[in-house]
Design a protein around this motif. Structure first.
Motif, PDB file in Angstrom:
ATOM      1  N   ARG A  92       0.840  -1.201   0.000  1.00 47.88           N
ATOM      2  CA  ARG A  92       0.000   0.000   0.000  1.00 47.88           C
ATOM      3  C   ARG A  92       0.875   1.251   0.000  1.00 47.88           C
ATOM      4  NH1 ARG A  92      -1.161  -3.286   3.957  1.00 47.88           N
ATOM      5  NH2 ARG A  92      -3.014  -4.601   3.840  1.00 47.88           N
ATOM      6  N   TYR A  93       0.398   2.287  -0.635  1.00 45.53           N
ATOM      7  CA  TYR A  93       1.064   3.582  -0.595  1.00 45.53           C
ATOM      8  C   TYR A  93       0.042   4.626  -0.174  1.00 45.53           C
ATOM      9  CZ  TYR A  93      -0.823   3.344  -5.378  1.00 45.53           C
ATOM     10  OH  TYR A  93      -1.624   3.168  -6.479  1.00 45.53           O
ATOM     11  N   SER A  94       0.524   5.797   0.256  1.00 40.55           N
ATOM     12  CA  SER A  94      -0.409   6.795   0.790  1.00 40.55           C
ATOM     13  C   SER A  94      -0.310   8.128   0.059  1.00 40.55           C
ATOM     14  CB  SER A  94      -0.162   7.005   2.286  1.00 40.55           C
ATOM     15  OG  SER A  94       1.199   7.323   2.530  1.00 40.55           O
ATOM     16  N   GLU A  95       0.809   8.839   0.170  1.00 43.29           N
ATOM     17  CA  GLU A  95       0.896  10.193  -0.369  1.00 43.29           C
ATOM     18  C   GLU A  95       0.676  10.253  -1.880  1.00 43.29           C
ATOM     19  OE1 GLU A  95       3.799  13.059   0.916  1.00 43.29           O
ATOM     20  OE2 GLU A  95       4.411  11.740   2.549  1.00 43.29           O
ATOM     21  N   ILE A  96       0.939   9.165  -2.569  1.00 42.56           N
ATOM     22  CA  ILE A  96       0.753   9.145  -4.017  1.00 42.56           C
ATOM     23  C   ILE A  96      -0.696   9.483  -4.374  1.00 42.56           C
ATOM     24  CG2 ILE A  96       0.798   7.645  -6.055  1.00 42.56           C
ATOM     25  CD1 ILE A  96       3.199   6.226  -4.824  1.00 42.56           C
ATOM     26  N   PHE A  97      -1.643   9.129  -3.494  1.00 44.99           N
ATOM     27  CA  PHE A  97      -3.056   9.406  -3.752  1.00 44.99           C
ATOM     28  C   PHE A  97      -3.353  10.899  -3.856  1.00 44.99           C
ATOM     29  CE2 PHE A  97      -3.921   5.096  -1.916  1.00 44.99           C
ATOM     30  CZ  PHE A  97      -4.613   4.606  -3.010  1.00 44.99           C
ATOM     31  N   LEU A  98      -2.491  11.719  -3.283  1.00 46.80           N
ATOM     32  CA  LEU A  98      -2.739  13.156  -3.261  1.00 46.80           C
ATOM     33  C   LEU A  98      -2.419  13.825  -4.590  1.00 46.80           C
ATOM     34  CD1 LEU A  98      -1.161  13.952   0.233  1.00 46.80           C
ATOM     35  CD2 LEU A  98      -3.568  13.493  -0.296  1.00 46.80           C
TER      36      LEU A  98
ATOM     37  N   LYS B 219       0.461   8.026 -11.760  1.00 46.18           N
ATOM     38  CA  LYS B 219       0.950   6.952 -12.629  1.00 46.18           C
ATOM     39  C   LYS B 219       2.471   6.932 -12.665  1.00 46.18           C
ATOM     40  CE  LYS B 219       0.565   5.119 -17.341  1.00 46.18           C
ATOM     41  NZ  LYS B 219      -0.061   5.300 -18.672  1.00 46.18           N
ATOM     42  N   ARG B 220       3.064   8.105 -12.783  1.00 43.70           N
ATOM     43  CA  ARG B 220       4.529   8.183 -12.856  1.00 43.70           C
ATOM     44  C   ARG B 220       5.171   7.740 -11.544  1.00 43.70           C
ATOM     45  NH1 ARG B 220       7.974  12.485 -11.792  1.00 43.70           N
ATOM     46  NH2 ARG B 220       6.221  13.948 -11.666  1.00 43.70           N
ATOM     47  N   TRP B 221       4.584   8.163 -10.417  1.00 38.67           N
ATOM     48  CA  TRP B 221       5.148   7.805  -9.111  1.00 38.67           C
ATOM     49  C   TRP B 221       4.955   6.324  -8.791  1.00 38.67           C
ATOM     50  CZ3 TRP B 221       4.876  11.923  -4.705  1.00 38.67           C
ATOM     51  CH2 TRP B 221       5.509  13.097  -5.137  1.00 38.67           C
ATOM     52  N   VAL B 222       3.812   5.765  -9.181  1.00 37.58           N
ATOM     53  CA  VAL B 222       3.604   4.327  -8.969  1.00 37.58           C
ATOM     54  C   VAL B 222       4.618   3.534  -9.786  1.00 37.58           C
ATOM     55  CG1 VAL B 222       2.045   2.392  -9.398  1.00 37.58           C
ATOM     56  CG2 VAL B 222       1.173   4.461  -8.310  1.00 37.58           C
ATOM     57  N   ASN B 223       4.843   3.939 -11.012  1.00 35.32           N
ATOM     58  CA  ASN B 223       5.839   3.259 -11.838  1.00 35.32           C
ATOM     59  C   ASN B 223       7.231   3.346 -11.205  1.00 35.32           C
ATOM     60  OD1 ASN B 223       3.947   2.550 -13.760  1.00 35.32           O
ATOM     61  ND2 ASN B 223       4.375   4.288 -15.097  1.00 35.32           N
TER      62      ASN B 223
ATOM     63  N   GLU C  30      -2.795  -2.420  -9.503  1.00 35.86           N
ATOM     64  CA  GLU C  30      -4.171  -1.983  -9.673  1.00 35.86           C
ATOM     65  C   GLU C  30      -4.282  -0.645  -8.977  1.00 35.86           C
ATOM     66  OE1 GLU C  30      -7.187  -5.053  -8.825  1.00 35.86           O
ATOM     67  OE2 GLU C  30      -5.509  -6.405  -8.486  1.00 35.86           O
ATOM     68  N   ARG C  31      -5.347   0.052  -9.190  1.00 33.96           N
ATOM     69  CA  ARG C  31      -5.482   1.372  -8.583  1.00 33.96           C
ATOM     70  C   ARG C  31      -5.410   1.257  -7.064  1.00 33.96           C
ATOM     71  NH1 ARG C  31      -6.775   6.466  -9.714  1.00 33.96           N
ATOM     72  NH2 ARG C  31      -7.935   7.688  -8.184  1.00 33.96           N
ATOM     73  N   GLY C  32      -4.444   1.915  -6.494  1.00 37.96           N
ATOM     74  CA  GLY C  32      -4.285   1.925  -5.045  1.00 37.96           C
ATOM     75  C   GLY C  32      -3.570   0.722  -4.475  1.00 37.96           C
ATOM     76  N   ARG C  33      -3.175  -0.230  -5.311  1.00 39.50           N
ATOM     77  CA  ARG C  33      -2.583  -1.465  -4.815  1.00 39.50           C
ATOM     78  C   ARG C  33      -1.432  -1.905  -5.717  1.00 39.50           C
ATOM     79  NH1 ARG C  33      -5.076  -0.170  -1.049  1.00 39.50           N
ATOM     80  NH2 ARG C  33      -6.601  -1.346   0.187  1.00 39.50           N
ATOM     81  N   ILE C  34      -0.426  -2.474  -5.084  1.00 39.00           N
ATOM     82  CA  ILE C  34       0.648  -3.159  -5.781  1.00 39.00           C
ATOM     83  C   ILE C  34       0.724  -4.567  -5.211  1.00 39.00           C
ATOM     84  CG2 ILE C  34       3.135  -3.240  -6.219  1.00 39.00           C
ATOM     85  CD1 ILE C  34       3.171  -0.198  -5.936  1.00 39.00           C
TER      86      ILE C  34
END
Length: 362
Positions: free
Chosen positions: A8-14, A21-25, A43-47
Motif C-alpha cells: 500500500r502507498y499513501s501520499e501518491i493518492f494526493l 501513474k509516474r510515481w507508482v511506476n 491496480e489502482r491503489g494497490r501493488i
C-alpha cells in the motif's frame, strides 16, 4: 503459505492522475531494484508482489505505507478458504473477532452483506466467538476485486515517504558522523536520490574518517541500492589556515572550510545535474551552525542548501540513526579534525570571511 504480498502507498493518492501513474511506476521500479526476482502487478491503489519475494526488504523502500502477506482464492471458493484461514490462525483460542471487507467491481452484494454472511459462517464453526469491531483479538481483512479474493490478517508498517528519485538528486556532504547520514536518509525519504561526497581535507583528516564515511554509505545502500561515496582530496585549508593564523583569526577556520566544501559540492552537483546540497546541520548544535554562521555559509554557493535536521535536537537524530542502522558506524572513533580551533567564531561577518578568502586567491 503466502500467495501474494499486498503493498500500500499513501501520499501518491494526493497527486494528479498523471503524477500518480509516474510515481507508482517509480515505486514499482524501486521495489524491483531491492527485490530483483519478484513479479509485480498493479491496480489502482494497490501493488501486488508474487514469486520470489523478500518481504524484509520492503521496509527499506520509500513510498510504501504498509504491506501484508495474502492468501489468494477465487470468489466462489471464499467461504471454504476463509474457514481454512481461520483454522490456521487458531480462531479456536480466542473469544472475539472482526472481518474487514473491501470490494472493487460489480457484485450482487455489498461489503456489509458479505461481512454478515461470512461472519455468521465463522460463528457457526466457532460458536464461542463474538464479533468485536472495536478491539478484536483476531482480525481478518478480505479484499474482493471482481472475482479475485485476498485474505490477510497482518499489516506491516513500511517507511512511508515518497518514492526515491521522483524529486531528482542532491549532493550530500558526508562526514560519516551521526548527523550527515541521517540528513541524507531524510531527503531520500522525500524522494531525493543522494550523491554522497567526502572531502578529504589534507592533512587534517586521517584515514579512519574516510573509512567511517565509506561504512556509513554502505549502510545507506539498503535504502538506495547502488549508492557510492565519491572522495575528493583538497588541500585548500592548509594554506587558508596559515593566512588565518598570520592575522590571528584562526576562529574562522571552520567557516572557511565549510564554505570550501559547499563550493566543491556545487561543482559536483553541476556535473551530475543535482538540484542542491544536503547537510546534517542542526540550528545551534555547534559553532558553525548558529544562525549568523549558516547565513555566511549559504552565501558560498548558488545552489539551495537543504538541512532536514535543522529543528532536531541531538537525541532525536540519534534515535533515527539507531533505527536506520548508521549509529554504531557513525560513532567509530576517528580522532577528529585537526584543524578545529580552540574558540571558533559563532557570529561571523560575511565581509570578514570573504576578505580572508580573497587573500588566499591573491
Amino acid at each position: 503459505m503466502t500467495d501474494y504480498w499486498l503493498v500500500r502507498y499513501s501520499e501518491i493518492f494526493l497527486k494528479s492522475n498523471h503524477v500518480q501513474k509516474r510515481w507508482v511506476n517509480k515505486l514499482v521500479d524501486n521495489i524491483q531494484k531491492h527485490i530483483p526476482n519478484c513479479h509485480v502487478k498493479t491496480e489502482r491503489g494497490r501493488i501486488w508482489l508474487y514469486g520470489d519475494v523478500e518481504p524484509e526488504k520492503l521496509k527499506n523502500v520509500f513510498g510504501i505505507r504498509s504491506y501484508s502477506p495474502c492468501i489468494y482464492c477465487p470468489l466462489d471458493e471464499l467461504s471454504k478458504c476463509l474457514l481454512e484461514y481461520c483454522e490456521n490462525k487458531n480462531f479456536g483460542d480466542v473469544q472475539t473477532f472482526a472481518l474487514r471487507i473491501k470490494r472493487v467491481g460489480a457484485h450482487d452484494f455489498s461489503s456489509q452483506d458479505k461481512a454478515r454472511e461470512l461472519g455468521n459462517l465463522i460463528r457457526k464453526h466457532y460458536p464461542h466467538l463474538k464479533v468485536d469491531l472495536d478491539n478484536p483479538e483476531k482480525e481478518i481483512f478480505i479484499e474482493i476485486r471482481d472475482s479475485d479474493c485476498y485474505l490477510f490478517s497482518e499489516k506491516i508498517a513500511g517507511p512511508g515517504g515518497i518514492p526515491l528519485g521522483v524529486e531528482g538528486s542532491l549532493v550530500a556532504l558526508m562526514s560519516g558522523g551521526i548527523d550527515s547520514p541521517v540528513a541524507a536518509y531524510m531527503m531520500m525519504k522525500r524522494g531525493c536520490s543522494i550523491i554522497p561526497i567526502y572531502v578529504d581535507i589534507d592533512p587534517y583528516l586521517g584515514e579512519k574518517g574516510k573509512e567511517r564515511a565509506f561504512k556509513v554509505v554502505d549502510a545507506l545502500k539498503q535504502y538506495q541500492p547502488g549508492i557510492e561515496l565519491e572522495v575528493i582530496g583538497d588541500d585548500y585549508l592548509y594554506t587558508a589556515k596559515k593566512i588565518l593564523k598570520h592575522y590571528n583569526s584562526d576562529k574562522y577556520t571552520c567557516l572557511i572550510c565549510k564554505r570550501r566544501l559547499y563550493r566543491i559540492a556545487e561543482d559536483l552537483a553541476n556535473k551530475y545535474k543535482a538540484l542542491g546540497i544536503v547537510t546534517g546541520d542542526s540550528l545551534g548544535q555547534v559553532a558553525s551552525q548558529t544562525l549568523d554562521n549558516l547565513y555566511v555559509l549559504d552565501e558560498a554557493t548558488n545552489l539551495p542548501v537543504y538541512r532536514p535536521l535543522i529543528g532536531f535536537d541531538k537525541e532525536e537524530v540519534i534515535d533515527i540513526a539507531r533505527r536506520i542502522g548508521t549509529y554504531s558506524l557513525s560513532t567509530i572513533s576517528t580522532g577528529g579534525c585537526g584543524a578545529v580551533p580552540e574558540k571558533p567564531a559563532t557570529k561571523a561577518k560575511l565581509d570578514i570571511v570573504k576578505s580572508f578568502e580573497n587573500l588566499y586567491n591573491e
